[in-house]
Enzyme design. Structure first.
Site, PDB file in Angstrom:
ATOM      1  CG  HIS A 295      -6.144   0.023  -2.986  1.00 29.29           C
ATOM      2  ND1 HIS A 295      -5.018  -0.711  -3.038  1.00 29.29           N
ATOM      3  CD2 HIS A 295      -7.042  -0.534  -3.722  1.00 29.29           C
ATOM      4  CE1 HIS A 295      -5.355  -1.798  -3.821  1.00 29.29           C
ATOM      5  NE2 HIS A 295      -6.531  -1.710  -4.091  1.00 29.29           N
TER       6      HIS A 295
ATOM      7  CD  GLU B 285      -3.544   1.669   1.953  1.00 28.95           C
ATOM      8  OE1 GLU B 285      -3.327   0.659   2.318  1.00 28.95           O
ATOM      9  OE2 GLU B 285      -4.594   1.809   1.295  1.00 28.95           O
TER      10      GLU B 285
ATOM     11  CB  CYS C   2      -1.358  -3.097  -2.818  1.00 27.10           C
ATOM     12  SG  CYS C   2      -1.782  -1.300  -3.535  1.00 27.10           S
TER      13      CYS C   2
ATOM     14  CB  CYS D  42      -0.798   1.447  -1.584  1.00 29.19           C
ATOM     15  SG  CYS D  42      -2.427   1.460  -2.011  1.00 29.19           S
TER      16      CYS D  42
END
Length: 341
Positions: free
Chosen positions: A262, A264, A290, A293
């Protein structure tokens, strides 16, 4: 049109407001609203009493109370509203689509010289005292309600008044032309970094999200990231998604692409790889991070997360951020939709 005027002491706010008055604008000063109230209470109109009364009203009726009182007076004409000093007042005035905020600025030493010339008894007498008092009024807190640094970030336009009166009037004229045409809208720092995030997202290699991320602190970018496969591995855009189903306790089934890292996570990894501390930084991203993260963000000691939209399964992350004391903000209170959600 409603033009709001804010800025630090002796920057030229009254000069700007008076100029607009001569151009046909009606003038409402938030300080005058306080002065009227002090006179009703038969109290001396001093800087100290103005600040004390302002704090009392905000504590009792909310930070936007003076702005609400000003809006009650506004009719279908052009207005200039001066003595704006808090984010609460700005948010209240921004409820009108006609409102534009102008921040007036000048060098500190120049403003101190102007203040000394006006010779008010309760003004600081030395540059050191002036700086100390202004430091409080710039950031807010203590005995002051003002937070001019934050107000500056919300301004639609910044106008400098550090030369002659003639020069300043020319700048005001141009400001008025630009505001009426709607040609200029200076982004806030949050808007600025979010726009950078959108550009970074164009490098993403998974079309289900195409997310980007920026980590910033003290108005400087520390690290960036976008969603994509680990270094050296094939991307979704090349070989398709690696979809997995997750069955939740309530029986709900969700689908996730597990091929990618991801945005992040990649931004946090970039900071770690370069040895850059992201403690107390702000993270900007496309939607609510999520759960994984969110845990990385918490353990990285990031203090604030700004999302463009909400993630449909982001409730758990929101709860985690709240427990961890991380501030979470959204540009839009709507859910991001994407393929195979």
């Amino acid at each position: 049109m409603i033009i709001g005027v804010t800025g630090k002491v002796c920057s030229g706010k009254d000069t700007l407001a008076n100029f607009l008055e001569r151009r046909g604008f009606k003038h409402i000063s938030l300080s005058d609203i306080l002065r009227e109230e002090l006179r009703k209470q038969k109290k001396p109109v001093t800087r100290e009493n103005l600040m004390k009364l302002g704090n009392e009203l905000r504590k009792k009726h909310g930070s936007g109370v003076l702005a609400r009182k000003a809006l009650e007076k506004i009719k279908e004409e052009d207005y200039v509203v001066s003595s704006i000093g808090t984010i609460g007042e700005i948010k209240e005035l921004q409820k009108s689509e006609k409102f534009k905020l102008v921040f007036v600025t000048a060098k500190q030493k120049k403003r101190f010289e102007r203040m000394r010339k006006r010779k008010r008894e309760d003004d600081p007498q030395t540059l050191k005292e002036f700086k100390e008092k202004e430091k409080i009024e710039s950031t807010g807190g203590k005995e002051s309600y003002r937070e001019f640094d934050k107000c500056k970030e919300k301004a639609d336009m910044i106008i400098t008044n550090d030369k002659t009166q003639k020069d300043f009037k020319k700048r005001i004229e141009q400001m008025l032309v630009n505001l009426k045409k709607g040609e200029y809208k200076r982004p806030s720092w949050d808007e600025y970094f979010m726009e950078v995030t959108r550009t970074i997202a164009k490098r993403a290699t998974c079309n289900r999200g195409r997310s980007g991320c920026v980590i910033a602190k003290d108005k400087q970018i520390l690290a960036t990231g976008y969603v994509g496969s680990p270094k050296g591995l094939l991307h979704c855009d090349e070989v398709g998604h690696d979809m997995r189903q997750v069955i939740h306790e309530d029986g709900e089934i969700s689908q996730h692409c597990v091929r990618t890292v991801h945005a992040e996570q990649n931004a946090i990894c970039q900071a770690a790889k370069q040895g850059v501390s992201i403690k107390d930084a702000t993270l900007y991203c496309k939607m609510t991070p999520c759960r994984t993260c969110a845990m990385l963000i918490i353990n990285s000691s990031i203090k604030k997360v700004v999302c463009e939209k909400k993630y449909h399964a982001g409730a758990e992350s929101e709860a985690m951020f709240k427990k961890a004391g991380i501030k979470l903000e959204f540009f839009k209170e709507e859910v991001e939709h994407y393929e195979n959600q």
